[in-house]
Design a protein around this motif. Structure first.
Motif, PDB file in Angstrom:
ATOM      1  N   VAL A  50       0.863  -1.189   0.000  1.00 19.98           N
ATOM      2  CA  VAL A  50       0.000   0.000   0.000  1.00 19.98           C
ATOM      3  C   VAL A  50       0.895   1.233   0.000  1.00 19.98           C
ATOM      4  CG1 VAL A  50      -1.811   1.261   1.214  1.00 19.98           C
ATOM      5  CG2 VAL A  50      -1.805  -1.244   1.228  1.00 19.98           C
ATOM      6  N   SER A  51       0.704   2.077  -0.998  1.00 17.93           N
ATOM      7  CA  SER A  51       1.476   3.321  -1.090  1.00 17.93           C
ATOM      8  C   SER A  51       0.704   4.533  -0.599  1.00 17.93           C
ATOM      9  CB  SER A  51       1.907   3.549  -2.545  1.00 17.93           C
ATOM     10  OG  SER A  51       0.769   3.731  -3.379  1.00 17.93           O
ATOM     11  N   GLY A  52      -0.568   4.345  -0.312  1.00 20.69           N
ATOM     12  CA  GLY A  52      -1.418   5.462   0.080  1.00 20.69           C
ATOM     13  C   GLY A  52      -2.196   6.060  -1.058  1.00 20.69           C
ATOM     14  N   GLY A  53      -1.911   5.645  -2.307  1.00 15.36           N
ATOM     15  CA  GLY A  53      -2.614   6.168  -3.463  1.00 15.36           C
ATOM     16  C   GLY A  53      -3.999   5.569  -3.619  1.00 15.36           C
ATOM     17  N   PRO A  54      -4.756   6.037  -4.607  1.00 17.04           N
ATOM     18  CA  PRO A  54      -6.139   5.552  -4.786  1.00 17.04           C
ATOM     19  C   PRO A  54      -6.227   4.064  -5.090  1.00 17.04           C
ATOM     20  CG  PRO A  54      -5.771   7.602  -5.993  1.00 17.04           C
ATOM     21  CD  PRO A  54      -4.436   7.143  -5.525  1.00 17.04           C
ATOM     22  N   ALA A  55      -5.356   3.537  -5.959  1.00 20.76           N
ATOM     23  CA  ALA A  55      -5.465   2.136  -6.376  1.00 20.76           C
ATOM     24  C   ALA A  55      -5.142   1.185  -5.228  1.00 20.76           C
ATOM     25  CB  ALA A  55      -4.544   1.875  -7.567  1.00 20.76           C
ATOM     26  N   SER A  56      -4.030   1.402  -4.544  1.00 22.60           N
ATOM     27  CA  SER A  56      -3.668   0.507  -3.444  1.00 22.60           C
ATOM     28  C   SER A  56      -4.624   0.644  -2.266  1.00 22.60           C
ATOM     29  CB  SER A  56      -2.235   0.791  -2.995  1.00 22.60           C
ATOM     30  OG  SER A  56      -2.092   2.132  -2.563  1.00 22.60           O
ATOM     31  N   SER A  57      -5.153   1.853  -2.018  1.00 21.62           N
ATOM     32  CA  SER A  57      -6.141   2.022  -0.950  1.00 21.62           C
ATOM     33  C   SER A  57      -7.435   1.295  -1.287  1.00 21.62           C
ATOM     34  CB  SER A  57      -6.413   3.509  -0.716  1.00 21.62           C
ATOM     35  OG  SER A  57      -5.235   4.194  -0.336  1.00 21.62           O
ATOM     36  N   SER A  58      -7.831   1.339  -2.549  1.00 22.83           N
ATOM     37  CA  SER A  58      -9.017   0.594  -2.969  1.00 22.83           C
ATOM     38  C   SER A  58      -8.790  -0.915  -2.864  1.00 22.83           C
ATOM     39  CB  SER A  58      -9.384   0.982  -4.404  1.00 22.83           C
ATOM     40  OG  SER A  58     -10.533   0.295  -4.837  1.00 22.83           O
ATOM     41  N   MET A  59      -7.581  -1.370  -3.186  1.00 21.48           N
ATOM     42  CA  MET A  59      -7.265  -2.797  -3.034  1.00 21.48           C
ATOM     43  C   MET A  59      -7.381  -3.227  -1.573  1.00 21.48           C
ATOM     44  SD  MET A  59      -3.684  -4.760  -3.922  1.00 21.48           S
ATOM     45  CE  MET A  59      -2.827  -3.852  -2.626  1.00 21.48           C
ATOM     46  N   LEU A  60      -6.886  -2.411  -0.660  1.00 22.05           N
ATOM     47  CA  LEU A  60      -7.008  -2.710   0.762  1.00 22.05           C
ATOM     48  C   LEU A  60      -8.472  -2.777   1.183  1.00 22.05           C
ATOM     49  CD1 LEU A  60      -5.712  -3.077   3.557  1.00 22.05           C
ATOM     50  CD2 LEU A  60      -5.588  -0.587   3.738  1.00 22.05           C
ATOM     51  N   SER A  61      -9.293  -1.890   0.633  1.00 24.61           N
ATOM     52  CA  SER A  61     -10.720  -1.913   0.949  1.00 24.61           C
ATOM     53  C   SER A  61     -11.382  -3.187   0.436  1.00 24.61           C
ATOM     54  CB  SER A  61     -11.400  -0.673   0.351  1.00 24.61           C
ATOM     55  OG  SER A  61     -12.804  -0.744   0.479  1.00 24.61           O
ATOM     56  N   GLN A  62     -10.977  -3.662  -0.732  1.00 23.42           N
ATOM     57  CA  GLN A  62     -11.554  -4.891  -1.271  1.00 23.42           C
ATOM     58  C   GLN A  62     -11.163  -6.109  -0.443  1.00 23.42           C
ATOM     59  OE1 GLN A  62     -13.861  -4.991  -3.873  1.00 23.42           O
ATOM     60  NE2 GLN A  62     -13.709  -2.832  -3.288  1.00 23.42           N
ATOM     61  N   VAL A  66       2.572 -11.377  -2.677  1.00 23.87           N
ATOM     62  CA  VAL A  66       2.575  -9.920  -2.513  1.00 23.87           C
ATOM     63  C   VAL A  66       1.566  -9.339  -3.486  1.00 23.87           C
ATOM     64  CG1 VAL A  66       3.902  -7.787  -2.716  1.00 23.87           C
ATOM     65  CG2 VAL A  66       4.977  -9.822  -1.764  1.00 23.87           C
ATOM     66  N   MET A  67       0.623  -8.558  -2.975  1.00 27.27           N
ATOM     67  CA  MET A  67      -0.399  -7.913  -3.809  1.00 27.27           C
ATOM     68  C   MET A  67       0.028  -6.494  -4.143  1.00 27.27           C
ATOM     69  SD  MET A  67      -4.265  -8.872  -2.645  1.00 27.27           S
ATOM     70  CE  MET A  67      -4.946 -10.486  -2.915  1.00 27.27           C
ATOM     71  N   MET A  68       0.052  -6.191  -5.422  1.00 28.19           N
ATOM     72  CA  MET A  68       0.338  -4.842  -5.894  1.00 28.19           C
ATOM     73  C   MET A  68      -0.956  -4.184  -6.375  1.00 28.19           C
ATOM     74  SD  MET A  68       3.575  -4.208  -5.563  1.00 28.19           S
ATOM     75  CE  MET A  68       5.199  -4.953  -5.482  1.00 28.19           C
ATOM     76  N   GLY A  69      -1.046  -2.872  -6.233  1.00 28.61           N
ATOM     77  CA  GLY A  69      -2.253  -2.146  -6.615  1.00 28.61           C
ATOM     78  C   GLY A  69      -2.188  -1.538  -7.997  1.00 28.61           C
ATOM     79  N   ASP A  70      -1.529  -2.207  -8.956  1.00 28.20           N
ATOM     80  CA  ASP A  70      -1.418  -1.671 -10.313  1.00 28.20           C
ATOM     81  C   ASP A  70      -2.766  -1.774 -11.025  1.00 28.20           C
ATOM     82  OD1 ASP A  70       1.281  -1.188  -9.963  1.00 28.20           O
ATOM     83  OD2 ASP A  70       1.851  -3.203 -10.615  1.00 28.20           O
ATOM     84  N   SER A  71      -3.289  -0.639 -11.465  1.00 32.47           N
ATOM     85  CA  SER A  71      -4.564  -0.612 -12.168  1.00 32.47           C
ATOM     86  C   SER A  71      -4.354  -0.829 -13.660  1.00 32.47           C
ATOM     87  CB  SER A  71      -5.271   0.722 -11.935  1.00 32.47           C
ATOM     88  OG  SER A  71      -4.506   1.789 -12.465  1.00 32.47           O
ATOM     89  N   CYS A  72      -5.466  -0.930 -14.382  1.00 30.46           N
ATOM     90  CA  CYS A  72      -5.401  -1.109 -15.831  1.00 30.46           C
ATOM     91  C   CYS A  72      -4.723   0.079 -16.492  1.00 30.46           C
ATOM     92  CB  CYS A  72      -6.817  -1.314 -16.375  1.00 30.46           C
ATOM     93  SG  CYS A  72      -6.949  -1.376 -18.165  1.00 30.46           S
ATOM     94  N   SER A  73      -5.031   1.268 -16.052  1.00 34.35           N
ATOM     95  CA  SER A  73      -4.413   2.464 -16.627  1.00 34.35           C
ATOM     96  C   SER A  73      -2.918   2.499 -16.343  1.00 34.35           C
ATOM     97  CB  SER A  73      -5.083   3.723 -16.055  1.00 34.35           C
ATOM     98  OG  SER A  73      -6.487   3.704 -16.261  1.00 34.35           O
ATOM     99  N   ARG A  74      -2.529   2.134 -15.133  1.00 41.60           N
ATOM    100  CA  ARG A  74      -1.111   2.133 -14.781  1.00 41.60           C
ATOM    101  C   ARG A  74      -0.344   1.078 -15.561  1.00 41.60           C
ATOM    102  NH1 ARG A  74       2.016   5.682 -13.853  1.00 41.60           N
ATOM    103  NH2 ARG A  74       0.299   6.584 -12.646  1.00 41.60           N
ATOM    104  N   LEU A  75      -0.947  -0.085 -15.777  1.00 44.90           N
ATOM    105  CA  LEU A  75      -0.268  -1.142 -16.523  1.00 44.90           C
ATOM    106  C   LEU A  75      -0.136  -0.785 -18.002  1.00 44.90           C
ATOM    107  CD1 LEU A  75      -1.750  -4.393 -14.947  1.00 44.90           C
ATOM    108  CD2 LEU A  75       0.520  -3.403 -14.616  1.00 44.90           C
ATOM    109  N   ALA A  76      -1.116  -0.072 -18.553  1.00 47.17           N
ATOM    110  CA  ALA A  76      -1.010   0.371 -19.942  1.00 47.17           C
ATOM    111  C   ALA A  76       0.157   1.343 -20.112  1.00 47.17           C
ATOM    112  CB  ALA A  76      -2.317   1.018 -20.389  1.00 47.17           C
ATOM    113  N   ILE A  77       0.308   2.260 -19.164  1.00 44.08           N
ATOM    114  CA  ILE A  77       1.444   3.187 -19.197  1.00 44.08           C
ATOM    115  C   ILE A  77       2.757   2.432 -18.987  1.00 44.08           C
ATOM    116  CG2 ILE A  77       2.477   5.174 -18.024  1.00 44.08           C
ATOM    117  CD1 ILE A  77      -0.396   6.051 -17.307  1.00 44.08           C
ATOM    118  N   LYS A  78       2.740   1.477 -18.079  1.00 44.12           N
ATOM    119  CA  LYS A  78       3.950   0.699 -17.804  1.00 44.12           C
ATOM    120  C   LYS A  78       4.373  -0.130 -18.999  1.00 44.12           C
ATOM    121  CE  LYS A  78       5.819  -2.374 -14.241  1.00 44.12           C
ATOM    122  NZ  LYS A  78       5.486  -3.146 -13.003  1.00 44.12           N
TER     123      LYS A  78
END
Length: 532
Positions: A75-87, A260-272
């Protein structure tokens, strides 16, 4: 003036734009409160159900995480990882229809020392995240980036994957049944529905939470010198990503986590995906953007948020009050063309605005990629993997290849002039050729002729002599070579990287010295079959 509406009012077809006042496309009853895509309007309840179902479906379809496993949430504190923690919280709650059956833990890497934040700012961000972590009742680890300077060299080795279970449907169901039966035997008065809730509550009783060993100003200064030695922001971001993974991997191994769970979203993976191609990581795209990344052997990285767009995550966090903390990084307030990663993000984001299917098209393309390199396992020799990213080396190619042509061009560009005795492919002045060790020749200051130093102990061609400086390029993949090339001082790297490089160099030299007495893999198989 234009009279279109007056003269052609009955003939022109007006484009129908989606409106929030439309009915929900799923329940057909409630009024839609948001529109994800054109034609996909959801009410509040259906959107929450849709969001949760995508997370469960991603885990259920791949079946990588087995019941009872310890999973570390990055969890980095960003929206994607925070949403993953919520799920994960939603899946482990008592009200969940199909509960998740793993033991979660949380890790946060404090990168303030690399981005130039003051100690007060870093402590304020850590305090905000600690309040979020305590509310989850999960065990959490807060690790400072400075601790990468004291990591052991074993973090760069792939661990044993003997604990990895076969990925079949029957074995997964058997593991679930065994898990439930074990919980019932341990706690006879505990119902099946509450078995996982009891398991998740035990994670807080095993180890005390909190920040790991404190950092000193000397460690922060050493980290700042490391990033100050990197010239470009592109190389800084790539180096930061590598060091962050090393810290997460070390924490997972020492604390007993297997996933290890990473919070990489679809948008982030497209950029990556696009930025990694530009950085020369084409050989490892499948592992860098896929759902699971098994390159480390005993610890597998999974990306359960890869089906979510950044728009969906932002809507969900806004509607259901998911807390997130903004923490500035290296690229905060940077210009669009400051780095390859930043210019790729700007390009994809602007293109997505005009063409809404841009991110999904890139993402679907990444799902079809497969690595051309052999699969990573513990039997692979350490020197066949990159020293930093632990991917298979993509530089061990045949002589006539584009990579070799690039090396020759770079070698020629570093020369002052051809000179009278120039031959193509020869080594630069004062440097031995790459194959000098295998030929048994010593190129010292005596004109580059064979001096027979291998006959004595401690000679420059003997493995008993410890090299003063290690050439890291031969141990790195193409992309990591570019990162190290942008550094002004390689000795600023953490000691565990330099120690592992020296160890691999010595083993490689030893292997070359005794190569005449070693059997090749094919010859060994033939000899074994012949003896049978």
């Amino acid at each position: 003036m234009c009279q279109v509406d007056e003269e052609y009012n009955g003939q022109l077809e007006h484009r129908v734009t989606p409106r929030v006042s439309k009915k929900c496309v799923k329940c057909k009853e409630n009024t839609a409160v948001l529109i994800i895509r054109a034609g996909d309007a959801f009410c509040r309840g259906c959107f929450k159900e849709y969001f949760i179902h995508k997370f469960r479906a991603m885990l259920g379809k791949n079946r990588v995480i087995f019941p009872g496993e310890k999973v570390l949430l990055a969890v980095s504190g960003g929206p994607a990882s925070s949403s993953m923690l919520s799920q994960v919280q939603e899946g482990l709650s008592r009200d969940a229809p199909k509960k998740l059956r793993f033991v979660p833990g949380i890790i946060y890497i404090d990168e303030g020392g690399a981005s130039g934040q003051s100690m007060e700012e870093r402590e304020r961000a850590v305090a905000q995240l600690e309040s979020v972590f305590r509310a989850t009742n999960y065990h959490y680890h807060i690790v400072h980036l400075e601790q990468v300077l004291s990591l052991p060299s074993s973090v760069l080795e792939a661990g044993s994957s003997a604990t990895e279970k076969p990925q079949t449907g029957s074995s997964y169901k058997a593991a679930v049944d065994q898990f439930i039966q074990t919980k019932k035997n341990q706690h006879p008065d505990l119902s099946v529905e509450n078995a996982q809730s009891h398991l998740s509550s035990l994670s807080m009783q095993e180890v005390e939470n909190g920040v790991t060993s404190p950092i000193t100003p000397e460690h922060t200064q050493a980290l700042q010198r490391l990033f100050a030695s990197v010239r470009t922001l592109t190389a800084k971001e790539d180096l930061l990503h590598t060091l962050r993974l090393h810290l997460i991997l070390h924490t997972a191994r020492t604390q007993g986590y297997t996933k290890v769970m990473m919070g990489d979203s679809c948008s982030r993976l497209a950029i990556k995906l696009l930025s990694n191609i530009s950085l020369g990581r084409g050989a490892s795209l499948a592992t860098d953007t896929g759902f699971s990344d098994p390159r480390y052997g005993d610890v597998v990285i999974v990306r359960p948020m890869r089906d979510y767009s950044s728009k969906e995550i932002a809507y969900y966090n806004r509607m259901f009050d998911i807390p997130s903390v903004f923490i500035p990084g290296l690229d905060t307030k940077a210009q669009d063309k400051a780095s390859i990663q930043h210019v790729t993000e700007s390009f994809v984001t602007k293109l997505q605005t005009d063409f809404p299917s841009t991110v999904s098209t890139i993402y679907r393309t990444s799902e079809k990629l497969h690595t051309a390199c052999p699969p990573q396992n513990t039997n692979t020799q350490p020197f066949a993997k990159c020293l930093l990213c632990v991917c298979a080396l993509d530089t061990k190619l045949e002589e006539f290849s584009a990579y070799q042509a690039t090396l020759i061009s770079e070698q020629l560009s570093q020369r002052r002039g051809p000179g009278p005795g120039f031959t193509p492919g020869a080594a630069a002045p004062g440097l031995p050729p790459a194959s000098s060790a295998s030929q048994g020749q010593c190129y010292s200051s005596g004109g580059g002729q064979h001096q027979g130093c291998m006959t004595g102990e401690g000679g420059c061609c003997s493995s008993a002599k410890k090299p003063e400086t290690v050439d890291l390029k031969s141990l790195l993949c193409y992309s990591c070579r570019l990162t190290i090339k942008d550094m002004t001082a390689e000795d600023a790297l953490p000691q565990y990287i330099l120690s592992e490089a020296e160890r691999r160099k010595r083993r490689s030299q030893m292997r070359e010295e005794i190569s005449e007495f070693l059997l090749e893999e094919d010859e060994a198989i033939l000899s074994v079959n012949g003896s049978l």
